[in-house]
Design an enzyme around this catalytic site. Structure first.
Site, PDB file in Angstrom:
ATOM      1  N   LYS A  40      62.510  43.402  14.552  1.00 13.84           N
ATOM      2  CA  LYS A  40      62.925  44.404  15.743  1.00 13.84           C
ATOM      3  C   LYS A  40      64.116  43.957  16.614  1.00 13.84           C
ATOM      4  CE  LYS A  40      59.275  42.486  18.480  1.00 13.84           C
ATOM      5  NZ  LYS A  40      57.531  42.533  18.909  1.00 13.84           N
ATOM      6  N   TYR A 251      85.568  35.118  40.626  1.00  9.66           N
ATOM      7  CA  TYR A 251      85.180  36.352  41.594  1.00  9.66           C
ATOM      8  C   TYR A 251      84.338  35.398  42.708  1.00  9.66           C
ATOM      9  CZ  TYR A 251      86.200  40.152  38.895  1.00  9.66           C
ATOM     10  OH  TYR A 251      86.906  41.202  38.071  1.00  9.66           O
TER      11      TYR A 251
HETATM   12  C1  LIG Z   1      57.326  41.314  18.775  1.00 10.14           C
HETATM   13  C2  LIG Z   1      55.825  41.297  18.102  1.00 10.14           C
HETATM   14  C3  LIG Z   1      55.641  40.264  17.581  1.00 10.14           C
HETATM   15  C4  LIG Z   1      56.265  38.810  17.474  1.00 10.14           C
HETATM   16  O1  LIG Z   1      56.156  38.130  18.323  1.00 10.14           O
HETATM   17  P1  LIG Z   1      56.725  36.489  18.826  1.00 10.14           P
HETATM   18  O2  LIG Z   1      56.073  36.323  20.219  1.00 10.14           O
HETATM   19  O3  LIG Z   1      58.143  36.775  19.029  1.00 10.14           O
HETATM   20  O4  LIG Z   1      56.270  35.663  17.729  1.00 10.14           O
HETATM   21  C5  LIG Z   1      54.285  40.137  16.895  1.00 10.14           C
HETATM   22  N1  LIG Z   1      53.397  41.302  16.842  1.00 10.14           N
HETATM   23  C6  LIG Z   1      53.797  42.368  17.712  1.00 10.14           C
HETATM   24  C7  LIG Z   1      52.823  43.575  17.791  1.00 10.14           C
HETATM   25  C8  LIG Z   1      54.938  42.560  18.297  1.00 10.14           C
HETATM   26  O5  LIG Z   1      55.463  43.693  19.060  1.00 10.14           O
END
Ligand SMILES: *Cc1c(COP(=O)(O)O)cnc(C)c1O
Length: 352
Positions: A40, A251
């Site tokens: 994702k 800045y």
């Molecule tokens: C993002 C996500 C993961 C991955 O988790 P990590 O901590 O990055 O390994 C696994 N399961 C779900 C439901 C997620 O949303």
């Protein structure tokens, strides 16, 4: 035809060998379960086009995105049947899209189960909430006929504190996930994210969903020896300047030179995800030399101290120190934030 844009002064080198090794390590640590991959948010900012083919070729056959809009880019690299969408259908259009394309929705509520049913149904996943209270069907609703009517491939739940091996929430969630498995017909069960894999044993189920650790993140000490750095930001020096004692930088003049010094202006800023928390804290490297950040990070520029890298010149490249556990400790950002912040101006390229 428009000419091709010249090369970017900002690049992200992606070590595909390390990425594949991380997936294989997580698959091995998953024991009897197969490791999938959370890709994702454009593969946590690393770039799905660079990541998905490497994971696919390493043997990964289960990919998770959050949004429906993330499906199309992933479909360039993996078959629809290997993709599940974590947020599930929010509208009838989402459900129709899933059916048309052939990806599985993760059903997170009775409302989503109804949307999926009304769209014609088919293979899907089910997320059961066992205590994190984000998305997921509660245990009390699992006896609803809408759930019994689903054709469930993966029965998921998600741990709230997997990186804390001794947290009593973990066994409590495990128990509820096991109760859900006894109640709902499904093919495979999944609970563990990256840190959950390190919990081992009963937490593994038939499928795991690592994300962070694939990309070089180390969420818990147990994974420290297993995970390799995957992404290396590099930035070009646009200009070299000579400061005199009393000259200030950037800045609000938060750095003032005490003596004459040579500095470089490099092409990275907070618009690229190199946030202001790196002001006066970040380090870049050239060869073996440390090149510290001076003063404030600007939107598109950062000034660095070239005292220990006298050979660096305009057009040369510096590596931004970005090993995730160390970078998180210095910046105060989480390893997740450090990855997903990496901006669109980086040219993403495979390591040689
Ligand atoms: C993002 C996500 C993961 C991955 O988790 P990590 O901590 O990055 O390994 C696994 N399961 C779900 C439901 C997620 O949303």
């Amino acid at each position: 035809m428009r000419p091709e844009a010249p090369a970017s002064p900002l690049r992200l080198t992606i070590d595909g060998t390390a990425l594949a090794a991380n997936w294989r390590a997580l698959d091995r640590l998953s024991g009897p379960a197969r490791a999938g991959a959370a890709v994702k948010a454009n593969a946590y900012g690393v770039g799905v086009a660079a990541v998905a083919p490497v994971l696919r070729d390493a043997g990964c056959a289960d990919f998770f995105v959050a949004h429906w809009a993330e499906v199309a880019d992933l479909l360039e690299h993996v078959p629809a049947s290997q993709i599940a969408v974590l947020h599930g259908p929010l509208t009838p259009a989402d459900a129709a899209y899933a059916r048309a394309v052939g990806v599985r929705p993760v059903i997170n509520s009775l409302h989503q189960a109804r949307l999926w049913h009304d769209a014609g149904g088919g293979a899907c996943d089910l997320m059961v909430d066992t205590g994190i209270n984000r998305l997921g069907v509660g245990l009390a609703d699992l006896s609803d006929p809408l759930i019994a009517a689903l054709e469930i491939d993966v029965l998921h739940s998600h741990l709230a504190a997997a990186e804390e091996a001794d947290n009593p929430r973990n066994p409590a969630q495990l128990e509820r996930w096991q109760a859900a498995q006894a109640q709902v017909t499904h093919r495979r069960a999944a609970l563990a994210n990256s840190a959950g894999i390190a919990l081992g044993g009963e937490y593994l189920g038939g499928l795991t969903r690592p994300g962070l650790a694939l990309y070089g993140g180390v969420p818990c000490a147990a994974l420290a020896g297993e995970i390799r750095q995957v992404v290396r930001p590099e930035v070009a020096v646009m200009q070299v300047r000579q400061l005199q004692a009393g000259d200030s930088v950037g800045y609000n003049a938060t750095f003032t030179a005490l003596a004459p010094m040579r500095v470089g202006v490099v092409s990275i800023g907070y618009a690229d995800g190199y946030l202001r928390c790196w002001s006066g804290q970040g380090v870049m490297r050239c060869g073996g030399a440390d090149v510290p950040v001076l003063g404030r990070i600007s939107m598109d520029m950062t000034v660095v101290d070239l005292t220990h890298a006298p050979a660096v010149n305009e057009g040369d490249w510096l590596e931004v120190a970005y090993a995730l556990p160390a970078a998180a400790a210095i910046s105060g950002l989480s390893q997740y934030e450090l990855l997903t912040l990496l901006g669109r101006r980086f040219a993403r390229r495979a390591a040689a």
